[in-house]
Design a protein around this motif. Structure first.
Motif, PDB file in Angstrom:
ATOM      1  N   THR A 391       0.665  -1.225  -0.062  1.00  0.00           N
ATOM      2  CA  THR A 391       0.115   0.079   0.245  1.00  0.00           C
ATOM      3  C   THR A 391       1.415   1.167   0.479  1.00  0.00           C
ATOM      4  O   THR A 391       0.370   2.229  -0.701  1.00  0.00           O
ATOM      5  CB  THR A 391      -0.675   0.150   1.415  1.00  0.00           C
ATOM      6  N   GLY A 392       1.881   0.874   0.204  1.00  0.00           N
ATOM      7  CA  GLY A 392       2.707   1.883   1.028  1.00  0.00           C
ATOM      8  C   GLY A 392       2.615   3.434   1.864  1.00  0.00           C
ATOM      9  O   GLY A 392       3.429   4.196   2.514  1.00  0.00           O
ATOM     10  N   GLU A 393       1.513   2.950   2.761  1.00  0.00           N
ATOM     11  CA  GLU A 393       1.070   3.678   3.666  1.00  0.00           C
ATOM     12  C   GLU A 393       2.273   3.254   4.576  1.00  0.00           C
ATOM     13  O   GLU A 393       3.215   2.360   4.932  1.00  0.00           O
ATOM     14  CB  GLU A 393      -0.478   2.643   4.536  1.00  0.00           C
ATOM     15  N   GLN A 394       2.265   4.526   5.478  1.00  0.00           N
ATOM     16  CA  GLN A 394       3.561   3.901   6.433  1.00  0.00           C
ATOM     17  C   GLN A 394       2.786   3.535   7.901  1.00  0.00           C
ATOM     18  O   GLN A 394       1.907   3.506   8.153  1.00  0.00           O
ATOM     19  CB  GLN A 394       3.524   5.855   7.165  1.00  0.00           C
ATOM     20  N   THR A 395       3.217   2.618   8.193  1.00  0.00           N
ATOM     21  CA  THR A 395       2.704   1.876   9.421  1.00  0.00           C
ATOM     22  C   THR A 395       3.997   1.263  10.751  1.00  0.00           C
ATOM     23  O   THR A 395       4.527   0.847  10.637  1.00  0.00           O
ATOM     24  CB  THR A 395       2.895   0.322   8.794  1.00  0.00           C
ATOM     25  N   ASP A 396       2.316   1.570  11.546  1.00  0.00           N
ATOM     26  CA  ASP A 396       3.410   1.445  13.120  1.00  0.00           C
ATOM     27  C   ASP A 396       3.392   0.108  14.084  1.00  0.00           C
ATOM     28  O   ASP A 396       2.049  -0.637  14.021  1.00  0.00           O
ATOM     29  CB  ASP A 396       2.696   2.275  13.896  1.00  0.00           C
ATOM     30  N   LEU A 397       4.388  -0.674  13.902  1.00  0.00           N
ATOM     31  CA  LEU A 397       4.287  -2.142  14.249  1.00  0.00           C
ATOM     32  C   LEU A 397       4.160  -2.001  15.516  1.00  0.00           C
ATOM     33  O   LEU A 397       4.349  -3.463  15.932  1.00  0.00           O
ATOM     34  CB  LEU A 397       4.978  -2.577  13.228  1.00  0.00           C
ATOM     35  N   GLY A 398       4.441  -1.316  15.813  1.00  0.00           N
ATOM     36  CA  GLY A 398       4.119  -1.622  17.299  1.00  0.00           C
ATOM     37  C   GLY A 398       5.696  -1.826  17.949  1.00  0.00           C
ATOM     38  O   GLY A 398       6.537  -2.498  17.101  1.00  0.00           O
ATOM     39  N   GLY A 399       6.239  -1.577  19.488  1.00  0.00           N
ATOM     40  CA  GLY A 399       7.604  -2.209  19.516  1.00  0.00           C
ATOM     41  C   GLY A 399       8.511  -1.600  19.855  1.00  0.00           C
ATOM     42  O   GLY A 399       8.656   0.055  19.050  1.00  0.00           O
ATOM     43  N   THR A 400       9.705  -1.270  19.635  1.00  0.00           N
ATOM     44  CA  THR A 400      10.832  -0.917  19.942  1.00  0.00           C
ATOM     45  C   THR A 400      12.099  -1.433  18.754  1.00  0.00           C
ATOM     46  O   THR A 400      11.740  -2.759  19.275  1.00  0.00           O
ATOM     47  CB  THR A 400      11.726  -0.601  21.359  1.00  0.00           C
ATOM     48  N   ARG A 401      13.467  -0.874  18.791  1.00  0.00           N
ATOM     49  CA  ARG A 401      14.620  -1.394  17.525  1.00  0.00           C
ATOM     50  C   ARG A 401      14.766  -2.598  18.979  1.00  0.00           C
ATOM     51  O   ARG A 401      15.236  -3.926  18.515  1.00  0.00           O
ATOM     52  CB  ARG A 401      15.119  -0.468  16.894  1.00  0.00           C
ATOM     53  N   PRO A 402      15.223  -1.986  20.332  1.00  0.00           N
ATOM     54  CA  PRO A 402      16.288  -2.756  20.645  1.00  0.00           C
ATOM     55  C   PRO A 402      15.113  -3.701  21.416  1.00  0.00           C
ATOM     56  O   PRO A 402      15.119  -5.089  21.470  1.00  0.00           O
ATOM     57  CB  PRO A 402      16.339  -1.923  22.319  1.00  0.00           C
ATOM     58  N   GLY A 403      13.365  -3.790  21.452  1.00  0.00           N
ATOM     59  CA  GLY A 403      13.089  -5.161  21.997  1.00  0.00           C
ATOM     60  C   GLY A 403      12.578  -5.816  20.912  1.00  0.00           C
ATOM     61  O   GLY A 403      12.649  -7.151  21.334  1.00  0.00           O
ATOM     62  N   ASN A 404      12.636  -5.551  20.030  1.00  0.00           N
ATOM     63  CA  ASN A 404      13.184  -6.627  18.502  1.00  0.00           C
ATOM     64  C   ASN A 404      13.791  -6.898  18.714  1.00  0.00           C
ATOM     65  O   ASN A 404      13.870  -8.514  18.196  1.00  0.00           O
ATOM     66  CB  ASN A 404      12.039  -5.757  16.954  1.00  0.00           C
ATOM     67  N   ALA A 405      15.212  -6.685  18.421  1.00  0.00           N
ATOM     68  CA  ALA A 405      16.382  -7.354  18.737  1.00  0.00           C
ATOM     69  C   ALA A 405      16.070  -8.392  19.395  1.00  0.00           C
ATOM     70  O   ALA A 405      16.474 -10.130  19.531  1.00  0.00           O
ATOM     71  CB  ALA A 405      17.140  -6.382  18.813  1.00  0.00           C
ATOM     72  N   ALA A 406      15.836  -7.868  20.557  1.00  0.00           N
ATOM     73  CA  ALA A 406      15.862  -8.995  22.168  1.00  0.00           C
ATOM     74  C   ALA A 406      14.940  -9.968  22.218  1.00  0.00           C
ATOM     75  O   ALA A 406      15.360 -11.536  21.853  1.00  0.00           O
ATOM     76  CB  ALA A 406      15.386  -8.469  23.724  1.00  0.00           C
ATOM     77  N   ALA A 407      13.824  -9.929  21.176  1.00  0.00           N
ATOM     78  CA  ALA A 407      13.059 -10.984  20.587  1.00  0.00           C
ATOM     79  C   ALA A 407      13.511 -11.673  20.176  1.00  0.00           C
ATOM     80  O   ALA A 407      12.240 -13.212  19.727  1.00  0.00           O
ATOM     81  CB  ALA A 407      11.083 -10.383  20.286  1.00  0.00           C
ATOM     82  N   GLN A 408      13.906 -11.482  18.518  1.00  0.00           N
ATOM     83  CA  GLN A 408      14.713 -12.068  17.661  1.00  0.00           C
ATOM     84  C   GLN A 408      15.368 -13.052  18.345  1.00  0.00           C
ATOM     85  O   GLN A 408      16.131 -14.104  18.424  1.00  0.00           O
ATOM     86  CB  GLN A 408      15.210 -11.268  16.568  1.00  0.00           C
ATOM     87  N   GLU A 409      16.469 -13.084  19.009  1.00  0.00           N
ATOM     88  CA  GLU A 409      17.638 -13.046  19.783  1.00  0.00           C
ATOM     89  C   GLU A 409      16.657 -14.404  20.916  1.00  0.00           C
ATOM     90  O   GLU A 409      17.530 -15.296  20.604  1.00  0.00           O
ATOM     91  CB  GLU A 409      18.212 -12.504  20.200  1.00  0.00           C
ATOM     92  N   GLN A 410      15.702 -13.794  21.471  1.00  0.00           N
ATOM     93  CA  GLN A 410      15.061 -14.755  22.009  1.00  0.00           C
ATOM     94  C   GLN A 410      14.141 -16.534  21.414  1.00  0.00           C
ATOM     95  O   GLN A 410      13.856 -17.148  21.396  1.00  0.00           O
ATOM     96  CB  GLN A 410      14.328 -14.617  23.169  1.00  0.00           C
ATOM     97  N   GLY A 411      13.877 -15.604  20.471  1.00  0.00           N
ATOM     98  CA  GLY A 411      12.849 -16.368  19.490  1.00  0.00           C
ATOM     99  C   GLY A 411      13.567 -17.499  18.748  1.00  0.00           C
ATOM    100  O   GLY A 411      12.838 -18.301  18.337  1.00  0.00           O
ATOM    101  N   TRP A 412      13.945 -16.629  17.589  1.00  0.00           N
ATOM    102  CA  TRP A 412      14.423 -17.690  16.826  1.00  0.00           C
ATOM    103  C   TRP A 412      14.814 -19.234  17.460  1.00  0.00           C
ATOM    104  O   TRP A 412      14.853 -19.989  17.069  1.00  0.00           O
ATOM    105  CB  TRP A 412      16.012 -17.061  16.243  1.00  0.00           C
TER     106      TRP A 412
END
Length: 424
Positions: A391-412
């Motif tokens: 769509t090209g629309e700006q989308t707020d996905l929530g979270g923070t960059r550090p929070g997503n990074a920590a989640a990926q490091e835990q989830g993967w």
């Protein structure tokens, strides 16, 4: 006579330098003006593996700025930065040391990788896509700069494919599906396999995750189901039989254990993964779902259309039945998902499996400070408010960059552990 202690110090320094041959500018000196050294445990590694970095050769309490630089697929430079104080031994171990300032704040050995920012533009609106994605490795250069010392640098290589892993591009003719098939090195014993597909962004965005899974020994097929040549242009009337064709192709590979073939779906793709696990229990033996939905939603971007079909009929809106699932289910969500209520749905998936007395392992992993960008593999920089590819629309996905990074490091690692539990 030469002082014995001096001889020992010189021998130790020479040994350290020999260990760092080929590492760029490096040295072993605590004297003012001498270069620091950048020590790593692996100069070449898979893109989802952590690298342990130490800066040595400093004075106790000396300030050093450690940077990271990499170039994306458009030739734009990304940079990370962290300022540290050396410990009493003149060392900074990035794993256990919090920077005093920089692009990330908490102690994090891989902070300089995921916290990189584009040289121009808002990092919250951008994501780092390495050059030659999947076709080659990419490089990250680390630098260490201290006042009065020449800078030290070291370039690390991050690989998508492990030794012997193959990548075969699949097309609708003659393969019946559009995607990438990644197989571990020939001779690898049979392992569980994973069929991957993304969400409303279309294309084949989970190919890098599939490549890394194969590099860990698990045959993987990432498929696109719209937004690619020969496929629908939108998420509309996608037949579940298309995914079943892909699953059968993956099950037939020599390295695949056909009794443990899982579907991995992200966001809208989670709907397809769960539908497949319930509708084809003899073929799909469980699912991993990121930022999932527990219900069938309408098409996208035309929300009046139907997303999925089976046997030529629309799959109706409403809760996804899970009473026939024949394998484990892992639902991973970010607690701060602002795109849709994936934490609620992840828990609902587990509750429905409980209600169905499902005998296989199933659980929800809801990770704090993460948003819709909770997955998949870690260590690539990504913003939380990107423009939607369709769509090209700006989308707020929530979270923070550090929070997503920590989640990926835990989830993967949880995904890899699940697959390992099914092996052998």
């Amino acid at each position: 006579m030469r002082d014995t202690g001096d001889l020992i110090r010189r021998w130790a320094c020479a040994t350290a330098v020999l260990a760092l041959v080929g590492a760029g500018t490096a040295g072993c000196s605590s004297a003012p003006g001498g270069p620091a050294a950048i020590e790593v445990d692996a100069a070449t590694s898979l893109a989802d593996q952590a690298v342990h970095v130490r800066i040595t050769g400093l004075r106790s309490g000396e300030e050093v700025t450690v940077g990271s630089q990499a170039e994306d697929q458009q030739g734009k430079q990304w940079n990370g930065r962290a300022v540290f104080r050396a410990d009493a031994q003149g060392t900074v171990a990035l794993d256990g040391t919090a920077p005093t300032s920089g692009s990330y704040r908490a102690a994090d050995g891989m902070g300089l990788f995921w916290s990189m920012e584009p040289a121009d533009g808002d990092p919250e609106h951008a994501s780092f896509y390495p050059p030659g994605m999947l076709q080659q490795s990419y490089r990250v250069t680390l630098t260490a700069t201290a006042k009065g010392r020449p800078p030290a640098s070291r370039t690390l290589t991050r690989r998508w494919l492990g030794d012997g892993v193959t990548d075969r591009r699949l097309t609708l003719a003659p393969d019946g599906v559009s995607g990438d098939l990644f197989l571990p090195a020939p001779g690898t014993p049979r392992h569980p396999a994973v069929l991957l597909f993304g969400g409303s962004e279309g294309g084949n965005g989970l190919a890098p995750a599939a490549a890394l899974l194969a590099s860990h020994g698990y045959p993987a097929l990432s498929v696109g189901y719209f937004g690619r040549p020969g496929l629908p242009s939108a998420l509309k009337d996608v037949p579940l039989e298309y995914f079943a064709t892909a699953a059968r192709l993956l099950a037939a590979q020599p390295g695949t254990d056909p009794g443990h073939l899982l579907a991995l779906g992200y966001s809208r793709g989670s709907e397809a993964a769960l539908l497949l696990a319930d509708d084809y229990p003899e073929l799909i033996h469980g699912a991993v779902v990121y930022s999932p939905s527990a219900q069938v939603n309408s098409g996208f971007p035309d929300r009046l259309s139907t997303a999925w079909t089976k046997d030529g009929k629309d799959v109706g809106l409403g809760p996804i039945p899970l009473d026939r699932v024949s394998g484990p289910v892992l639902a991973i969500a970010g607690a701060d998902d602002k795109l849709w209520p994936s934490p609620l749905w992840a828990r609902q998936i587990v509750q429905e499996l409980d209600a169905a007395h499902d005998p296989y392992p199933h659980r929800a992993l809801v990770l704090p400070d993460a948003g819709h960008g909770v997955g998949t593999f870690p260590y690539l920089a990504a913003g939380t408010r990107p423009a939607h590819p369709v769509t090209g629309e700006q989308t707020d996905l929530g979270g923070t960059r550090p929070g997503n990074a920590a989640a990926q490091e835990q989830g993967w690692p949880e995904v890899l552990a699940l697959l390992a539990s099914l092996s052998g």
